[in-house]
Write a protein that holds these residues in place. Structure first.
Motif, PDB file in Angstrom:
ATOM      1  N   LYS A   1       0.936  -1.203  -0.137  1.00  0.00           N
ATOM      2  CA  LYS A   1      -0.024   0.006  -0.094  1.00  0.00           C
ATOM      3  C   LYS A   1       0.950   1.252   0.007  1.00  0.00           C
ATOM      4  CE  LYS A   1      -4.117   1.849   2.530  1.00  0.00           C
ATOM      5  NZ  LYS A   1      -4.997   1.793   3.634  1.00  0.00           N
ATOM      6  N   PRO A   2       0.509   2.455  -0.720  1.00  0.00           N
ATOM      7  CA  PRO A   2       1.460   3.515  -0.842  1.00  0.00           C
ATOM      8  C   PRO A   2       1.576   4.149   0.412  1.00  0.00           C
ATOM      9  CG  PRO A   2      -0.082   3.615  -2.623  1.00  0.00           C
ATOM     10  CD  PRO A   2      -0.503   2.296  -1.822  1.00  0.00           C
ATOM     11  N   ALA A   3       2.753   4.529   0.909  1.00  0.00           N
ATOM     12  CA  ALA A   3       3.146   4.990   2.108  1.00  0.00           C
ATOM     13  C   ALA A   3       4.181   6.011   2.003  1.00  0.00           C
ATOM     14  CB  ALA A   3       3.545   3.915   3.054  1.00  0.00           C
ATOM     15  N   THR A   4       4.182   7.066   3.027  1.00  0.00           N
ATOM     16  CA  THR A   4       5.041   8.268   2.952  1.00  0.00           C
ATOM     17  C   THR A   4       6.198   7.970   4.243  1.00  0.00           C
ATOM     18  OG1 THR A   4       3.533   9.475   4.265  1.00  0.00           O
ATOM     19  CG2 THR A   4       3.675   9.629   1.602  1.00  0.00           C
ATOM     20  N   SER A   5       5.668   7.213   5.201  1.00  0.00           N
ATOM     21  CA  SER A   5       6.672   7.065   6.214  1.00  0.00           C
ATOM     22  C   SER A   5       6.919   5.787   6.784  1.00  0.00           C
ATOM     23  CB  SER A   5       5.837   8.013   7.762  1.00  0.00           C
ATOM     24  OG  SER A   5       6.666   7.734   8.607  1.00  0.00           O
ATOM     25  N   TYR A   6       8.021   5.480   7.599  1.00  0.00           N
ATOM     26  CA  TYR A   6       8.163   4.401   8.194  1.00  0.00           C
ATOM     27  C   TYR A   6       7.359   3.885   9.465  1.00  0.00           C
ATOM     28  CZ  TYR A   6      12.083   3.756   5.090  1.00  0.00           C
ATOM     29  OH  TYR A   6      13.097   3.641   4.031  1.00  0.00           O
ATOM     30  N   THR A   7       6.687   5.066   9.824  1.00  0.00           N
ATOM     31  CA  THR A   7       5.851   4.903  11.154  1.00  0.00           C
ATOM     32  C   THR A   7       4.319   5.375  10.697  1.00  0.00           C
ATOM     33  OG1 THR A   7       6.402   7.315  11.990  1.00  0.00           O
ATOM     34  CG2 THR A   7       7.859   5.260  12.832  1.00  0.00           C
ATOM     35  N   SER A   8       3.371   5.023  11.670  1.00  0.00           N
ATOM     36  CA  SER A   8       2.278   5.359  11.742  1.00  0.00           C
ATOM     37  C   SER A   8       1.512   5.253  12.922  1.00  0.00           C
ATOM     38  CB  SER A   8       1.395   4.465  10.587  1.00  0.00           C
ATOM     39  OG  SER A   8      -0.130   4.612  10.613  1.00  0.00           O
ATOM     40  N   THR A   9       0.409   6.081  13.106  1.00  0.00           N
ATOM     41  CA  THR A   9      -0.303   6.043  14.425  1.00  0.00           C
ATOM     42  C   THR A   9      -1.774   5.840  14.133  1.00  0.00           C
ATOM     43  OG1 THR A   9      -0.444   8.359  14.523  1.00  0.00           O
ATOM     44  CG2 THR A   9       1.541   7.448  15.665  1.00  0.00           C
ATOM     45  N   SER A  10      -2.121   5.458  12.828  1.00  0.00           N
ATOM     46  CA  SER A  10      -3.464   5.180  12.467  1.00  0.00           C
ATOM     47  C   SER A  10      -3.679   4.009  11.833  1.00  0.00           C
ATOM     48  CB  SER A  10      -4.029   6.434  11.477  1.00  0.00           C
ATOM     49  OG  SER A  10      -5.020   5.987  10.744  1.00  0.00           O
ATOM     50  N   LEU A  11      -4.893   3.389  12.118  1.00  0.00           N
ATOM     51  CA  LEU A  11      -5.027   2.067  11.527  1.00  0.00           C
ATOM     52  C   LEU A  11      -5.487   2.032  10.078  1.00  0.00           C
ATOM     53  CD1 LEU A  11      -7.596   0.385  14.445  1.00  0.00           C
ATOM     54  CD2 LEU A  11      -5.301   0.067  13.925  1.00  0.00           C
ATOM     55  N   HIS A  12      -5.620   3.274   9.621  1.00  0.00           N
ATOM     56  CA  HIS A  12      -5.968   3.371   8.180  1.00  0.00           C
ATOM     57  C   HIS A  12      -4.854   3.864   7.343  1.00  0.00           C
ATOM     58  CE1 HIS A  12     -10.136   3.456   9.507  1.00  0.00           C
ATOM     59  NE2 HIS A  12      -9.578   4.172  10.620  1.00  0.00           N
ATOM     60  N   GLU A  13      -3.595   3.921   7.959  1.00  0.00           N
ATOM     61  CA  GLU A  13      -2.326   4.449   7.084  1.00  0.00           C
ATOM     62  C   GLU A  13      -1.431   3.038   7.168  1.00  0.00           C
ATOM     63  OE1 GLU A  13      -2.239   8.914   8.439  1.00  0.00           O
ATOM     64  OE2 GLU A  13      -0.447   7.600   8.996  1.00  0.00           O
ATOM     65  N   ALA A  14      -0.586   2.822   5.988  1.00  0.00           N
ATOM     66  CA  ALA A  14       0.402   1.787   5.885  1.00  0.00           C
ATOM     67  C   ALA A  14       1.727   2.645   6.216  1.00  0.00           C
ATOM     68  CB  ALA A  14       0.409   1.393   4.570  1.00  0.00           C
TER      69      ALA A  14
ATOM     70  N   GLU B   1       3.649  11.822  19.294  1.00  0.00           N
ATOM     71  CA  GLU B   1       4.435  12.082  20.078  1.00  0.00           C
ATOM     72  C   GLU B   1       5.363  11.063  20.825  1.00  0.00           C
ATOM     73  OE1 GLU B   1       3.230  15.266  22.694  1.00  0.00           O
ATOM     74  OE2 GLU B   1       2.787  16.509  21.218  1.00  0.00           O
ATOM     75  N   LYS B   2       4.560  10.129  21.286  1.00  0.00           N
ATOM     76  CA  LYS B   2       5.078   8.797  22.038  1.00  0.00           C
ATOM     77  C   LYS B   2       6.206   7.755  20.791  1.00  0.00           C
ATOM     78  CE  LYS B   2       3.585   9.281  26.190  1.00  0.00           C
ATOM     79  NZ  LYS B   2       4.533   9.439  27.354  1.00  0.00           N
ATOM     80  N   THR B   3       5.336   7.881  19.777  1.00  0.00           N
ATOM     81  CA  THR B   3       5.854   7.041  18.744  1.00  0.00           C
ATOM     82  C   THR B   3       7.409   7.727  18.320  1.00  0.00           C
ATOM     83  OG1 THR B   3       3.817   6.235  17.829  1.00  0.00           O
ATOM     84  CG2 THR B   3       5.564   6.048  16.469  1.00  0.00           C
ATOM     85  N   GLU B   4       7.458   9.014  18.178  1.00  0.00           N
ATOM     86  CA  GLU B   4       8.695   9.761  17.931  1.00  0.00           C
ATOM     87  C   GLU B   4       9.664   9.509  18.988  1.00  0.00           C
ATOM     88  OE1 GLU B   4       7.684  13.889  16.855  1.00  0.00           O
ATOM     89  OE2 GLU B   4       6.287  13.108  15.298  1.00  0.00           O
TER      90      GLU B   4
END
Length: 681
Positions: free
Chosen positions: A5-18, A475-478
């Motif tokens: 799935k197209p993605a722009t980042s190595y991290t995500s905090t949403s169930l709807h993003e890859a 923020e916690k992810t970062e």
């Protein structure tokens, strides 16, 4: 290229993003493991091993000798039926399905059925309170929840009105209350499984599965923070499949189709997910389910049935095995005890020789062969005579325990990992020492951040199994995963000359019990303070322990110049005591300790702490306050079992507080070590 799935980042905090996958990590292993969804991974195993046994569970009054066995092809059929069933009750794509149940085959069916339906798995500890269950379901945007029994269903009934997105609650096991299968949103698992589903629904399942991508979230693992409710760790399909294949690569002597596992650790924990659910697929293994009382004493019965070839357990599990074996030995005749002790010593000596990388002598081999014949019945008694791999993790394992099991021909290999790493990062399978957690698994990298003169620093990890992010917490992810891909573990350690990871402590304040449960101390300490206004300081104890205890100090006045705690009680403490019918105004009178206690003097404080004989009414009131606090505990493991009073408040002057007024926990632990030990006798 891979179908991601197209993605722009190595991290995500949403169930709807890859997320982007780190496919360029060093080493050939990473490049050979192609991204794969879990349904693809599952189907591949089921088709390759269709006729082999996959799952075994006890079914009194039915099956063969009261046990039911499912082949891989039957396993696949059950999962498909479950996926259709979930679609039928309205599971939403990219929502989560909460699973609030003890380990059972339906847990596995629900997990893979959820994933095939394009949803996300969110395991919930059965011991969780209704409020903690609500947190998981609301955070995870759950549209369906599967519960074990009527007791767990009661938790859902209490919170369901606050979960407008939750469309269905499915109960696995009876007895069932009258509303199940009568009210529109409550179902029994068995009746749903008996339904026949339309071709349209089957087409919808195919369509949903075709839309799943390996770089999307597959699972939420809820892990404790230092305060408040647990954070939701987002693991992608690729995270879990890659970690499984990485761990499989490290494990030796895998006998495809002949491996046996026992599922008994909570499946809401990442370790049980990798070991029970996913490793069994790569091994074409057979998983036998223990019952709900496994950790209370029935686990050995399941071991005897399954004869596992690989076993993972937190240190407390091995501790319980050790306690049982020592108790059995104590009942044996003196001659038998002596013979067993000598045999264990000979076996341990042989194992230590192998660990040191030396070749045993002919005499040593002969002695080991004879001794192992004496030891074998002990392993048969606990059902572990066929086991070739013993892994432990989740909490530190003492060298004493490792040596005990060496004498039983059961070398314990430590492994290290976190929910955020998608499972194991290291596996000490080729055991060449008793102090480390082994080397990094294939495709994963370790390094030590800013090592000190001894090479010790924070453990950092990187690779394809590193999690996507904390759901809803950017923020916690970062803070945890930096832009360069390195995960900051919060754990202290160093790498020995051979590249083995040695864990020496933690930067974070999480307590890890002997059972491997992560406990946030500040949250529990605050609960106790709230219930006991007379208390100034609460310090939670329980690291590597069987249960939680607290040290408590009562509120007293301070010397305005020196900052040293005084003997005189504060007014709020005096008023609180008065309500109990206690009229002392000085701490020394209340606790029966010297009134001229010289502070700051650690020796004097330690001696006073050991001499405390407090007013019985005070002890009863504190105990009642702790019971009230325990009602708000997230799980049973997070309840305080015992307490001890200490002779003064924490302060800068007496050394328990640091410059920023944070508690120096290690100082308090050392100062009151004897008091703490009393709480565990």
């Amino acid at each position: 290229m891979y179908d991601l799935k197209p993605a722009t980042s190595y991290t995500s905090t949403s169930l709807h993003e890859a997320v982007k996958l780190r496919l360029d990590e060093p080493g050939s292993f990473t490049k050979t493991v192609e991204p794969q969804t879990i349904p693809q991974f599952f189907r591949e195993a089921c088709e390759n091993y269709a006729d082999l046994p996959a799952l075994v569970w006890e079914t009194p009054g039915s099956g063969v000798d009261g046990w039911t066995t499912l082949t891989y092809s039957e396993y696949q059929e059950r999962v498909e039926q479950t996926a259709l069933m979930l679609l039928g009750v309205g599971v939403e794509e990219r929502s989560s399905v909460g699973i609030l149940a003890f380990n059972c085959p339906e847990w596995f069916f629900a997990e893979f059925g959820t994933l095939r339906a394009g949803a996300v798995v969110a395991g919930i500890y059965p011991s969780n309170s209704a409020e903690a269950v609500y947190h998981v379901l609301s955070t995870g945007e759950a549209s369906v929840c599967v519960v074990d029994d009527a007791q767990q269903m009661a938790k859902l009934r209490a919170i369901k009105d606050r979960l407008p997105r939750l469309k269905a609650v499915i109960q696995l096991h009876g007895p069932f209350e009258a509303f199940v299968d009568q009210e529109p949103e409550y179902f029994s698992w068995q009746k749903l499984q008996e339904r026949t589903f339309s071709n349209e629904l089957r087409e919808e399942l195919v369509a949903r599965e075709s839309r799943i991508r390996a770089n999307e979230c597959a699972m939420l693992i809820f892990t404790s923070g230092t305060v408040g409710m647990p954070k939701a760790v987002m693991l992608s399909h690729d995270n879990l499949v890659f970690d499984t294949k990485s761990a499989t690569e490290r494990l030796q002597d895998v006998q495809i189709g002949k491996e046996s596992f026992v599922s008994y650790l909570p499946l809401s924990h990442v370790a049980a997910q990798i070991f029970d659910v996913f490793l069994s697929l790569t091994h074409a293994g057979c998983v036998t389910f223990a019952d709900k009382d496994a950790l209370k004493g029935t686990l050995i019965r399941t071991f005897r049935k399954a004869r596992p070839t690989k076993m993972f357990g937190v240190p407390r599990v091995f501790e319980k095995l050790q306690e049982r074996l020592v108790a059995a030995e104590a009942k044996a005749r003196p001659y038998s005890r002596l013979l067993e002790a000598r045999a264990r010593a000979a076996v341990a000596e042989h194992q230590i020789t192998l660990i040191a990388g030396k070749s045993p002598s002919i005499y040593g081999n002969t002695k080991y062969w004879l001794a192992s014949r004496i030891i074998k019945p002990i392993r048969e008694m606990i059902g572990l005579d066929n086991c070739r791999v013993f892994l432990t993790g989740g909490a530190p394992t003492s060298e004493e325990m490792k040596k005990f099991f060496l004498g039983l021909d059961m070398p314990l290999g430590e492994c290290y990992g976190m929910s955020e790493t998608g499972g194991a990062v290291t596996l000490n399978v080729q055991i060449n020492n008793l102090y480390s957690s082994g080397k990094a698994c294939e495709g994963l990298s370790l390094k030590i951040q800013e090592p000190d003169c001894n090479g010790q620093g924070e453990i950092l990890m990187r690779g394809r199994s590193i999690f996507m992010g904390y759901l809803g917490l950017p923020e916690k992810t970062e803070e945890t995963v930096k832009e360069d891909g390195w995960l900051h573990s919060g754990d202290l350690g160093y790498l020995d000359p051979k590249g083995n990871l040695v864990i020496s402590g933690r930067l974070k304040e999480l307590i890890i019990t002997a059972g491997g449960e992560n406990i946030p101390p500040v949250h529990i300490e605050d609960l106790v303070k709230k219930e006991l206004p007379c208390v100034s300081n609460v310090l939670l104890i329980g690291d590597h322990r069987k249960y939680l205890t607290v040290l408590l100090s009562l509120k007293t006045k301070f010397d305005g110049k020196t900052g040293i705690p005084q003997d005189a009680l504060r007014e709020e403490t005096i008023e609180w005591l008065r309500d109990l019918g206690i009229h002392e105004t000085r701490l020394s009178e209340l606790l029966n300790i010297p009134s001229d206690l010289q502070l700051p003097n650690d020796t004097a404080a330690q001696a006073a702490a050991l001499e405390i004989t407090a007013e019985p009414k005070l002890l009863e009131a504190i105990e009642e306050g702790i019971k009230r606090a325990n009602k708000h505990a997230i799980s049973s493991a997070q309840k305080v079992q015992k307490f001890a009073l200490i002779p003064h408040e924490f302060s800068l002057a007496t050394g328990e507080l640091g410059p920023t007024l944070k508690i120096r926990r290690n100082i308090v632990h050392a100062k009151y070590a004897q008091v703490i030990e009393r709480l565990y006798k």
